[in-house]
Enzyme design. Structure first.
Site, PDB file in Angstrom:
ATOM      1  CB  SER A 179      -0.944   0.000   1.199  1.00 41.33           C
ATOM      2  OG  SER A 179      -0.203  -0.051   2.386  1.00 41.33           O
ATOM      3  CG  HIS A 215      -4.527  -1.472  -0.353  1.00 39.40           C
ATOM      4  ND1 HIS A 215      -5.026  -0.188  -0.270  1.00 39.40           N
ATOM      5  CD2 HIS A 215      -3.975  -1.744   0.855  1.00 39.40           C
ATOM      6  CE1 HIS A 215      -4.772   0.306   0.929  1.00 39.40           C
ATOM      7  NE2 HIS A 215      -4.132  -0.620   1.636  1.00 39.40           N
ATOM      8  CE  LYS A 228      -7.169  -1.213   3.239  1.00 38.15           C
ATOM      9  NZ  LYS A 228      -7.009  -0.134   4.211  1.00 38.15           N
TER      10      LYS A 228
HETATM   11  C1  LIG Z   1      -2.756  -4.635   3.400  1.00 36.40           C
HETATM   12  C2  LIG Z   1      -3.688  -4.310   4.533  1.00 36.40           C
HETATM   13  N1  LIG Z   1      -4.091  -5.308   5.342  1.00 36.40           N
HETATM   14  C3  LIG Z   1      -4.928  -5.078   6.363  1.00 36.40           C
HETATM   15  C4  LIG Z   1      -5.378  -3.816   6.637  1.00 36.40           C
HETATM   16  C5  LIG Z   1      -6.303  -3.591   7.802  1.00 36.40           C
HETATM   17  O1  LIG Z   1      -7.605  -3.548   7.343  1.00 36.40           O
HETATM   18  P1  LIG Z   1      -8.783  -3.141   8.340  1.00 36.40           P
HETATM   19  O2  LIG Z   1      -8.950  -1.672   8.223  1.00 36.40           O
HETATM   20  O3  LIG Z   1      -9.973  -3.928   7.864  1.00 36.40           O
HETATM   21  O4  LIG Z   1      -8.361  -3.570   9.702  1.00 36.40           O
HETATM   22  C6  LIG Z   1      -4.997  -2.754   5.835  1.00 36.40           C
HETATM   23  C7  LIG Z   1      -5.493  -1.394   6.129  1.00 36.40           C
HETATM   24  O5  LIG Z   1      -4.834  -0.425   6.118  1.00 36.40           O
HETATM   25  C8  LIG Z   1      -4.118  -3.003   4.762  1.00 36.40           C
HETATM   26  O6  LIG Z   1      -3.693  -2.003   3.978  1.00 36.40           O
END
Ligand SMILES: Cc1ncc(COP(=O)(O)O)c(C=O)c1O
Length: 396
Positions: free
Chosen positions: A182, A210, A241
């Site tokens: 990300s 993502h 997201k």
């Molecule tokens: C690659 C990745 N995994 C997990 C998460 C966490 O997601 P959540 O907001 O559902 O806890 C994010 C959020 O920023 C993320 O970018």
């Protein structure tokens, strides 16, 4: 009580404040969408994970109102006591169908999903191999388990293979990677990762937070895009997201893994079930996403337009050509922060990221393109970005 600790925390806060490195929260007055209002100022939103623009889509809002009426506000329970409604089961089935997996388990967030899985399925005799740029939730999840940990250099398949060789004496091997990284907007090398997994008898897990909903022809994410869906064994993802942006996470995969998680995953056993309004609305969102070819094509068009204009203006940008994350590389934290602040003054909401979130001297302003942005807003935002960047001598 140690009051000294409070003083020390104040000192640490002052230090990051004086370096301009403290995080500011900008309170949006209204829904998450293409343009937002902050302190009565309208801003074009260039930094949201609302990739498909569904967070305030009228169809989604109608569903959410209906869900409140039909299934109430809260469950006041974990899943295995009295926190499972028919809609939780339906959403798990719908996600499994969409992602073409045996089964799915819901969590309150993808952070929880990633925190749960390693400790639940791996033992001290196993090994987990993780890309060094994986999300914090994967890093923390791995910390909670007793398996041997191997962190391979980002995207370095030679190093991953070396680590797999070292792990040959372990009982089981699990390779875990973000589908999209990300901070950089780059994609994992899934075909190579799957080939190595097959060579060394390892399972593959992809966190596709993502990508799910908008990457791949039908929005099934990076495994679909790379045509390796049947070679990836575990998927984690978020509802927070592209899939509406509220909150919630899941793990999808082989039936035995999901059944075991229902018995042993600690965030699942010891934390409230997903709110009914999110659960039921997500069912509708999945339908929208499954019929969402036009939405995905439109997003792609906006991503291409943004990248072309930024490259033509000679910005140093990173990321995969088709992904809506577009980091503008600046270098040091202070100029990156100054650029982002000036963008906000000029009506563009974009945020800078610096160490320790990204490596030292690799500070950047990360743009995220959303289907919620009109072409007109996107064009205005790009004009403004170019103008402000020239003022900061970031581009000629
Ligand atoms: C690659 C990745 N995994 C997990 C998460 C966490 O997601 P959540 O907001 O559902 O806890 C994010 C959020 O920023 C993320 O970018």
């Amino acid at each position: 009580m140690s009051y000294q600790l409070l003083t020390e925390l104040d000192n640490r806060l002052q230090e990051i404040n004086s370096q301009g490195l403290h995080k500011i929260e900008y309170p949006i007055d209204g829904p998450q969408q293409g343009t937002v209002t902050i302190h009565e100022k309208p801003l074009i939103n260039m930094c949201s994970n609302n990739y498909l623009g569904l967070a305030a889509d009228p169809r989604v809002l109608i569903s959410a109102h209906e869900a409140l009426d039909s299934h109430g506000y809260g469950m006041a329970s974990v899943r295995f006591i009295c926190g499972t409604q028919n809609i939780h089961k339906q959403l798990e089935d719908a996600l499994s169908n969409f992602l073409r997996r045996d089964d799915t388990i819901l969590f309150s967030s993808c952070f929880d999903a990633n925190a749960a899985i390693f400790e639940a399925i791996l033992t001290a005799d196993d090994c987990v191999l993780s890309d060094e740029l994986n999300h914090a939730s994967i890093i923390d999840g791995i910390r909670l388990c007793k398996a041997t940990r191997k962190r391979y250099r980002h995207g370095d398949m030679g190093h991953l293979e070396e680590c797999l060789k070292q792990a040959e004496s372990c009982t089981h091997r699990l390779i875990v990677t973000d589908g999209v990284f990300s901070m950089d907007g780059t994609l994992a090398k899934l075909p190579e990762i799957c080939a190595l997994a097959e060579k060394y008898n390892a399972l593959v897990m992809v966190d596709d937070s993502h990508a799910t909903g908008f990457m791949g022809p039908k929005g099934r994410g990076t495994p679909e895009m790379f045509e390796v869906e049947d070679r990836v064994h575990i998927l984690s993802g978020t509802l927070g997201k592209a899939l509406g942006g509220a909150s919630g996470g899941y793990i999808s995969g082989k039936a035995s893994i999901i059944s075991w998680l229902r018995q042993r995953a600690r965030p699942y056993l010891f934390s409230n079930s997903l709110a009914p309004v999110i659960t039921k609305t997500s069912l509708h969102i999945l339908k929208i996403v499954q019929d969402g070819d036009a939405m995905r094509q439109s997003l792609q068009h906006k991503v291409r337009e943004a990248r072309q204009r930024l490259l033509a203006a000679r910005f140093h940008i990173l990321g995969h050509p088709e992904h809506p994350i577009i980091p503008i590389m600046i270098g040091d934290a202070i100029p990156a922060e100054a650029f982002a602040k000036d963008l906000i003054s000029a009506g563009i909401l974009a945020i800078s990221f610096s160490y320790p979130v990204v490596p030292l001297h690799k500070a950047r302003v990360r743009l995220q393109i959303s289907e919620g942005l009109s072409m007109e807003d996107l064009s205005t935002a790009l004009d403004t970005l170019i103008e402000v960047a020239r003022k900061h001598t970031l581009i000629p």
